[in-house]
Design a protein around this motif. Sequence first.
Motif, PDB file in Angstrom:
ATOM      1  N   ILE A  60       0.860  -1.203  -0.154  1.00 22.22           N
ATOM      2  CA  ILE A  60       0.082   0.048   0.206  1.00 22.22           C
ATOM      3  C   ILE A  60       0.839   1.299   0.034  1.00 22.22           C
ATOM      4  O   ILE A  60       0.612   2.120  -0.700  1.00 22.22           O
ATOM      5  N   GLY A  61       1.880   1.322   0.752  1.00 18.51           N
ATOM      6  CA  GLY A  61       2.745   2.468   0.966  1.00 18.51           C
ATOM      7  C   GLY A  61       3.632   2.642  -0.508  1.00 18.51           C
ATOM      8  O   GLY A  61       3.601   3.869  -0.938  1.00 18.51           O
ATOM      9  N   ASP A 115       2.357   1.771  -3.587  1.00 18.20           N
ATOM     10  CA  ASP A 115       1.625   2.381  -4.291  1.00 18.20           C
ATOM     11  C   ASP A 115       0.978   3.851  -4.236  1.00 18.20           C
ATOM     12  O   ASP A 115       0.782   4.441  -5.022  1.00 18.20           O
ATOM     13  N   LEU A 116       0.982   4.203  -2.938  1.00 17.53           N
ATOM     14  CA  LEU A 116       0.711   5.522  -2.531  1.00 17.53           C
ATOM     15  C   LEU A 116       1.802   6.615  -2.794  1.00 17.53           C
ATOM     16  O   LEU A 116       1.632   7.652  -3.263  1.00 17.53           O
ATOM     17  N   ALA A 130       1.491   7.199  -6.557  1.00 14.86           N
ATOM     18  CA  ALA A 130       0.235   8.049  -6.747  1.00 14.86           C
ATOM     19  C   ALA A 130       0.802   9.472  -6.423  1.00 14.86           C
ATOM     20  O   ALA A 130       0.497  10.415  -7.214  1.00 14.86           O
ATOM     21  N   LEU A 131       1.297   9.729  -4.911  1.00 15.44           N
ATOM     22  CA  LEU A 131       2.009  11.070  -4.972  1.00 15.44           C
ATOM     23  C   LEU A 131       2.855  11.543  -5.621  1.00 15.44           C
ATOM     24  O   LEU A 131       2.742  12.766  -6.027  1.00 15.44           O
TER      25      LEU A 131
END
Length: 147
Positions: free
Chosen positions: A59-60, A62-63, A66-67
Motif C-alpha cells: 500500500i505504501g 502504491d501511495l 500516486a503521490l
Amino acid sequence: MAVLAVARRTRLGPRGTIARKWVPRVLGGVAAAMVPWAVVLQQTLPATTVVRHWQAVWIGLDLMIALGCAVTAVLDGRGDPRAVLSASAVAALAVMDAWFDVLTAQAGGDLALALVCAVPELSLAGFCAAIALRGSREAALSVRLAG
C-alpha cells in the motif's frame, strides 16, 4: 529556471569543479561495491521468508507512486523544471513495483496477474522516463543558451 540559475552560480552546479570531480568517483565506487555485495546477498539470504507488514509495504509503495504522479502533474503543468525529478522517481518506483510484483508472485494465477499488472506499471515508468528526458533536454538547452 531559478533552480538552474542557482546551480550555475554554485561550485556544485553542472559546470562546478566539485561535482565534476567527486560525483563520478563516489557513484562509480558505489557501483563497484554493489557487485560483491550482491554476491554476498545471493549466498547468505534465505530462499524464502515470512514478511511482517506485507500490506503496509505494498500500500505504501502504491501511495508513493500516486503521490509522485500528482506532484509530477502539478509541476509539469506549471512548467516547473523540478518535474524531471519527480518523474524520475515515479519511473523508478513503477519499475520496482513491477519487479517485486512479478518476483514475489506464486506460480499460476498470481504470477499471471502480476505479469498483466506489470504492463501498465512499466508503461507508467516509460511515460515518466520520457517526461524526465524531455525536461532534462530542455534544461540542458536553456543552460547552453544562457551560458
